[in-house]
Design an enzyme around this catalytic site. Sequence first.
Site, PDB file in Angstrom:
ATOM      1  N   SER A 166       0.745  -1.312  -0.011  1.00 45.53           N
ATOM      2  CA  SER A 166      -0.303   0.173   0.282  1.00 45.53           C
ATOM      3  C   SER A 166       0.667   1.512   0.072  1.00 45.53           C
ATOM      4  O   SER A 166       1.770   1.702  -0.663  1.00 45.53           O
ATOM      5  CB  SER A 166      -1.108  -0.229   1.262  1.00 45.53           C
ATOM      6  OG  SER A 166      -1.965   0.612   1.012  1.00 45.53           O
ATOM      7  N   ASP A 197      -6.977  -3.349  -1.935  1.00 48.14           N
ATOM      8  CA  ASP A 197      -5.266  -3.592  -0.951  1.00 48.14           C
ATOM      9  C   ASP A 197      -4.589  -4.151  -0.607  1.00 48.14           C
ATOM     10  O   ASP A 197      -4.709  -5.617  -0.459  1.00 48.14           O
ATOM     11  CB  ASP A 197      -5.918  -2.548   0.662  1.00 48.14           C
ATOM     12  CG  ASP A 197      -5.164  -1.726   1.549  1.00 48.14           C
ATOM     13  OD1 ASP A 197      -3.839  -1.933   0.287  1.00 48.14           O
ATOM     14  OD2 ASP A 197      -5.432  -2.275   2.323  1.00 48.14           O
TER      15      ASP A 197
END
Length: 406
Positions: A66, A215
Amino acid sequence: MTETMMSSYPRPPRCGNLITVLSIDGGGVRGIIPGVMLDFLESELQKLDGEDARLADYFDVIAGTSTGGLIAAMLTTPKENGRPLFAAKEIVPFYLENCPKIFPQVSGPFAWLVTWWKLLTGPKYDGKYLHSLVRKLLKDMRLHQTLTNVVIPTFDIKKLQPIIFSSYQVTSRPVIDAALSDICIATSAAETYFPSYYFKNRDKNGNEEEFNMIDGGVAATNPTLVAISEVTKQITKKNPDFFPDIKTLDYTRFLVVSLGTGSNKSEQKYNAKMSSKWGIICWLYEDGNTPIIDCYDDASKDMVEYHNVAVFQALDSERSYLRIDDDTLKGDLASADTSTRANLENLVKCGESLLNKTVSRMNMDTGLYEPVENGSTNKEELKRIAKVLSDEKKLRESKSTETNPP
């Protein structure tokens, strides 16, 4: 690849004594905290080896999830002169400038209503600024072009499985040699915060694959173990870049720096009595928090730390593994998207304070970080590691007759 790129590329581990790994957690705006650590580490390397020293010159692999994946790309993507796109000291200013635009804050008397409406009808942010920024920065650079190996976890929601974008896999699986911009947008597509991200990639043989990404934290908020596993696979395959006599699980030959983005374990926000009454909406959003995301996020990175602490302790190699994290963040500091100027500046102060704290290690019984008895500070440990990295780089250069990267 230019001659400048080739001369700066880290010599392979077989030319030295260690396998060096840098790992950076996910955490949105809290990426400022590892940014402070990276700035300090690189500045110590520059004291030893000159102002042009960059982290990509010293680590065999840099992993990030991320926000950590974006930092990994910033540190390893080459400019036209073959040096990294960003020096470590530029990461925090980058976050201070761009986070308010990536995570625009809603204000006013009806802010709570706007937030609720967004959560019910789609992601909190449209991601347009983030996508545009990443594409502008990384341009058409692809995975194989990074200055050292990178490992960036993502998750494919269509296949319901993690996809690891790893430099080590480009040769055996060319279709993952995607644009770094696509990889960074994919690993940052945090559910409820940003929209999922779809892209296709075609390899040089004409094979095409589609990716339906969310994600990377779904797979590994803390990507340290993923990075170590990628290296271990190469050792198992007898990759000539590694020592011919190394055993698959010889962690004594690793030097690992793992940087967290902080969490809030000191304030107990939830309990069984409270959560037993929740439905799906409350699990997604409760009193300004996102319980389900908090749970899997902390569980994911804590399980990685649990494993790493156990293994490095068992092999009497604790000084080969440095984890820097803070599980005492409170209020907005623990938020992934509170991008007010005050909070961003407080995160910088948090990182600076963390440098001066005693090195902490996870208590295997409680799961909480505890200061190491008679331990040095994080700053002192990073100074020590800078010296080890510098010595390792010099050793490799003295033993290597190679002029080309592996």
